[in-house]
Design a protein around this motif. Sequence first.
Motif, short mmCIF file in Angstrom:
data_model
loop_
_atom_site.label_atom_id
_atom_site.label_comp_id
_atom_site.label_asym_id
_atom_site.label_seq_id
_atom_site.Cartn_x
_atom_site.Cartn_y
_atom_site.Cartn_z
N SER A 82 0.81 -1.22 0.00
CA SER A 82 0.00 0.00 0.00
C SER A 82 0.84 1.27 0.00
N LYS A 83 2.12 1.14 0.36
CA LYS A 83 3.00 2.32 0.41
C LYS A 83 4.21 2.15 -0.52
N ALA A 84 4.01 1.37 -1.59
CA ALA A 84 5.11 1.06 -2.51
C ALA A 84 5.67 2.31 -3.19
N VAL A 85 4.83 3.35 -3.34
CA VAL A 85 5.30 4.55 -4.04
C VAL A 85 6.24 5.38 -3.18
N LEU A 86 6.26 5.11 -1.87
CA LEU A 86 7.12 5.89 -0.98
C LEU A 86 8.55 5.37 -1.02
N GLY A 87 9.48 6.27 -1.19
CA GLY A 87 10.88 5.87 -1.21
C GLY A 87 11.41 5.62 -2.61
N ARG A 88 12.71 5.34 -2.69
CA ARG A 88 13.36 5.09 -3.97
C ARG A 88 13.06 3.67 -4.43
N PRO A 89 13.10 3.42 -5.75
CA PRO A 89 12.85 2.06 -6.26
C PRO A 89 13.87 1.06 -5.71
N VAL A 90 13.41 -0.14 -5.44
CA VAL A 90 14.28 -1.19 -4.90
C VAL A 90 14.39 -2.33 -5.89
N GLN A 91 15.60 -2.77 -6.15
CA GLN A 91 15.85 -3.93 -6.98
C GLN A 91 16.23 -5.09 -6.07
N GLY A 92 15.45 -6.15 -6.08
CA GLY A 92 15.74 -7.29 -5.23
C GLY A 92 14.70 -8.38 -5.38
N THR A 93 14.99 -9.53 -4.82
CA THR A 93 14.05 -10.64 -4.83
C THR A 93 12.94 -10.38 -3.82
N PRO A 94 11.67 -10.42 -4.24
CA PRO A 94 10.57 -10.13 -3.31
C PRO A 94 10.52 -11.15 -2.17
N ILE A 95 10.26 -10.65 -0.97
CA ILE A 95 9.99 -11.51 0.18
C ILE A 95 8.70 -10.99 0.81
N ASP A 96 7.67 -11.83 0.81
CA ASP A 96 6.30 -11.42 1.13
C ASP A 96 5.94 -11.83 2.56
N THR A 97 5.48 -10.86 3.35
CA THR A 97 5.15 -11.13 4.75
C THR A 97 3.68 -11.43 4.99
#
Length: 355
Positions: free
Chosen positions: A35-50
């Motif tokens: 819900s807050k993915a637009v906040l902050g700089r883009p991240v490159q990495g393997t997703p880890i879902d909580t």
Amino acid sequence: MLIEAVSMDDSERLVTEVSQAWASGTPLKIRGGNSKAVLGRPVQGTPIDTRSHRGVVSYDPTELVITARAGTPVAELNAALDAAGQMLPCEPPTFDGTATVGGMVAAGLAGPRRPWSGSVRDFVLGCRVITGQAKHLRFGGEVMKNVAGYDVSRLLAGSFGCLGLITEVSLKVLPKPRAVGSLMLELDAGEALRELSAWRRAALPISGAAYVDGHLHVRLEGGMGSVASAVDRIGGKQLDLQFWDALREHRLAFFDDPRPLWRLSLPNASPLTSLPGDTLLDWAGAQRWLKSDAPAATIRQIARAAGGHATCFTPRADAEPFTPLPEALLRFHQQLKQQLDPRGLFNPGRLYAGL
């Protein structure tokens, strides 16, 4: 809305995925409800879902403490508290039910009550977190107490997942107020701030104050007598509480404007400042939402001159999301990151380059 409570301990999977990332040096992109993915700089990495690691672990209303797993929807947490006549006073947004407890703490976003009740950080008593070395550690506890050295559980609030993967949080909660009132007055912005200053000196039971579209909205909370007295003193039109829900969830028409969204955080009682766009004043003027196409440097200079800072809530090629840190403070952040996440696995660069 019926909230279905689901409980599942999926911490073993999360630890395993972090352990594999530690062994391979693979960056991880932490996500909850997104819900807050637009906040902050883009991240490159393997997703880890909580999100599968969820549920209320413990809740004793008499102790005013609730403990929940990171993937628990904030809406589900609120429903459990509401059933016991209690609340999380900083009223973080639920974003249509997608926001999670872990994301709430990681982003540190609070609602309209924040200046009068405190921030998300103020209600974090303890947490469990997976470090960059795949150690599942517990910090803090379930009681308010003084802490020697770093209070890691509160450092995680507002860290945007850069220090570790939060798996569980213990939060202080409070009883809901006995009486609530919501008023609207037609004033200009200057008059609104002057009235709010006078009401603050009079210690009226205000728990929300926002100005938008030529109207001042005031929320009052407390005992029956104090709220009724304040309603008589302030006057205006009495409304239901839908405005405050819409403000917290960014559902007001103001937020539909397609221009970039900025949040200016200013000292209390800051005077009105001319801003290059349309504004919404929240937190009695200490938080000013701005819809503007103006250059980032212009907006940040205005915020700095007023003694505050500006955050861009809309991804822009010409603007860092967060105000750049002074060199000494950035170095401190980098050292803290090195201690908890030595290989830079978690959300690398989301806050600032190198974090």
